[in-house]
Scaffold this active site. Sequence first.
Site, short mmCIF file in Angstrom:
data_model
loop_
_atom_site.label_atom_id
_atom_site.label_comp_id
_atom_site.label_asym_id
_atom_site.label_seq_id
_atom_site.Cartn_x
_atom_site.Cartn_y
_atom_site.Cartn_z
N ARG A 41 31.96 115.08 -8.02
CA ARG A 41 32.54 114.93 -6.68
C ARG A 41 32.23 113.55 -6.10
O ARG A 41 32.83 113.13 -5.12
CB ARG A 41 32.06 116.05 -5.74
CG ARG A 41 32.73 116.04 -4.39
CD ARG A 41 32.62 117.34 -3.57
NE ARG A 41 31.53 118.20 -3.93
CZ ARG A 41 30.25 118.02 -3.56
NH1 ARG A 41 29.93 116.98 -2.81
NH2 ARG A 41 29.31 118.87 -3.94
N TYR A 92 55.02 109.96 10.03
CA TYR A 92 55.08 111.01 9.02
C TYR A 92 54.71 112.35 9.65
O TYR A 92 53.72 112.46 10.38
CB TYR A 92 54.13 110.68 7.86
CG TYR A 92 54.15 111.75 6.80
CD1 TYR A 92 55.26 111.89 5.97
CD2 TYR A 92 53.09 112.63 6.64
CE1 TYR A 92 55.30 112.89 5.01
CE2 TYR A 92 53.13 113.63 5.68
CZ TYR A 92 54.24 113.75 4.87
OH TYR A 92 54.28 114.74 3.92
N ASP A 163 49.58 103.03 7.80
CA ASP A 163 50.08 103.82 6.67
C ASP A 163 51.12 102.96 5.97
O ASP A 163 52.21 102.73 6.49
CB ASP A 163 50.68 105.13 7.20
CG ASP A 163 51.16 106.05 6.08
OD1 ASP A 163 51.54 105.53 5.01
OD2 ASP A 163 51.18 107.28 6.28
N LYS A 188 53.97 108.79 -3.59
CA LYS A 188 55.28 108.17 -3.45
C LYS A 188 55.41 106.96 -4.39
O LYS A 188 55.33 107.13 -5.57
CB LYS A 188 55.50 107.80 -1.98
CG LYS A 188 55.09 108.90 -0.98
CD LYS A 188 55.96 110.14 -1.03
CE LYS A 188 55.37 111.33 -0.27
NZ LYS A 188 55.03 111.09 1.13
C1 LIG Z 1 54.09 111.69 2.03
C2 LIG Z 1 53.48 110.88 3.09
C3 LIG Z 1 52.20 111.17 3.57
C4 LIG Z 1 51.40 112.36 3.08
O1 LIG Z 1 51.01 112.22 1.76
P1 LIG Z 1 50.81 113.46 0.73
O2 LIG Z 1 50.47 112.77 -0.52
O3 LIG Z 1 52.11 114.22 0.71
O4 LIG Z 1 49.72 114.30 1.29
C5 LIG Z 1 51.66 110.33 4.54
N1 LIG Z 1 52.36 109.28 5.03
C6 LIG Z 1 53.61 108.99 4.62
C7 LIG Z 1 54.33 107.83 5.20
C8 LIG Z 1 54.20 109.78 3.63
O5 LIG Z 1 55.45 109.48 3.22
#
Ligand SMILES: *Cc1c(COP(=O)(O)O)cnc(C)c1O
Length: 348
Positions: A41, A92, A163, A188
């Site tokens: 962990r 998001y 982000d 993504k």
């Molecule tokens: C998908 C996404 C998230 C969340 O990420 P996960 O991997 O699905 O938990 C956060 N911010 C943005 C801009 C996203 O597209």
Amino acid sequence: MRPATLAVHAGRPPRDVDQPLNVPITMASTYVAGGDLEYGRYANPTWTAFEDALGGLEGGRCLAFASGLAVVATVLDLVGPGETVVAPRHGYNGTTTQLADLEARGRVRALLVDIADTEAVVAACADAALVWVESPTNPAMEVADIPTIATAAHDAGARMVVDNTFATPVLQQPLDLGADLVVHSATKYLSGHADLVMGAAVTRDDELYGVLKGRRDLAGAIPGTFEAWLALRGLRTLPLRVERAQANATELARRLTDHPAVVEVRYPGFGGVVSIVLRDADAADGLTSGTSLWVHATSLGGVESTFERRRRWRSEPSTIPEGLVRLSVGIEDVEDLWEDLAAALPTT
Ligand SMILES: *Cc1c(COP(=O)(O)O)cnc(C)c1O
């Protein structure tokens, strides 16, 4: 090293005889005692390879997490009781929902702003402990003035987080623009093949890095080893994929702007995501059910083109038009993508 070279070469084993070129998938819950690793962990050499590569691209120290939202939860948990978080109203969905949940439980105060309205964001920063920026936003594609907001946040004694999931470090490096922390959904573009869920955080602030590492150790929101290995494999081609997706998106945005059925095209001029607004929900549903190449699916940033009518989600803000379809443009041939889209769009 420049980004395209770094993406290929970072996070490799030492160049010694008989060493593999790629980092092995280390499946281990525990390590022989007395070293730096100790327990599964706390550390894993396969995570470290991914973290070295993404940290290099963003220009800071990176920590991999179980998902993008695990990073969001970890960062929001650093906000003190009753303190204010400034965040985009079209951010998001999971981030906005986490904020609403924390606010409903009396943990924090959330101040949602139009992130493209720099004056309003700067004014909101005065009360903030944390300023959360997404740029471009999902799915409205609004762009934030990151340097100006970073200055306003720091003047107020607040931390500023970006982000960077949509832009990726190939197109935007928020730490260079003044942000304290970059967060990613590695699900993504970074991994890029729609085959895993993972997240990451990157910072130049050693103290913040230590706090986040401590929270990851304690709360256990760690990635799987195989996911980290796949994400690193995906990262090798990130600059190429982003370049191609962006070229396709630019061309499609141009053609869609001229299409009579398209009321509005929202494309900030960079990246692979384009939002279009059609007349109403029926027209949008007709498009998403009428193609053979484009897949109706949530998420984005894969090699394959996907799209989605965002208001099909109940949690999507009512300020997003019913007929808005978010396109995640892939790396296919743009003529095939256009023919498939054009055949499914309403004629007027
Ligand atoms: C998908 C996404 C998230 C969340 O990420 P996960 O991997 O699905 O938990 C956060 N911010 C943005 C801009 C996203 O597209």
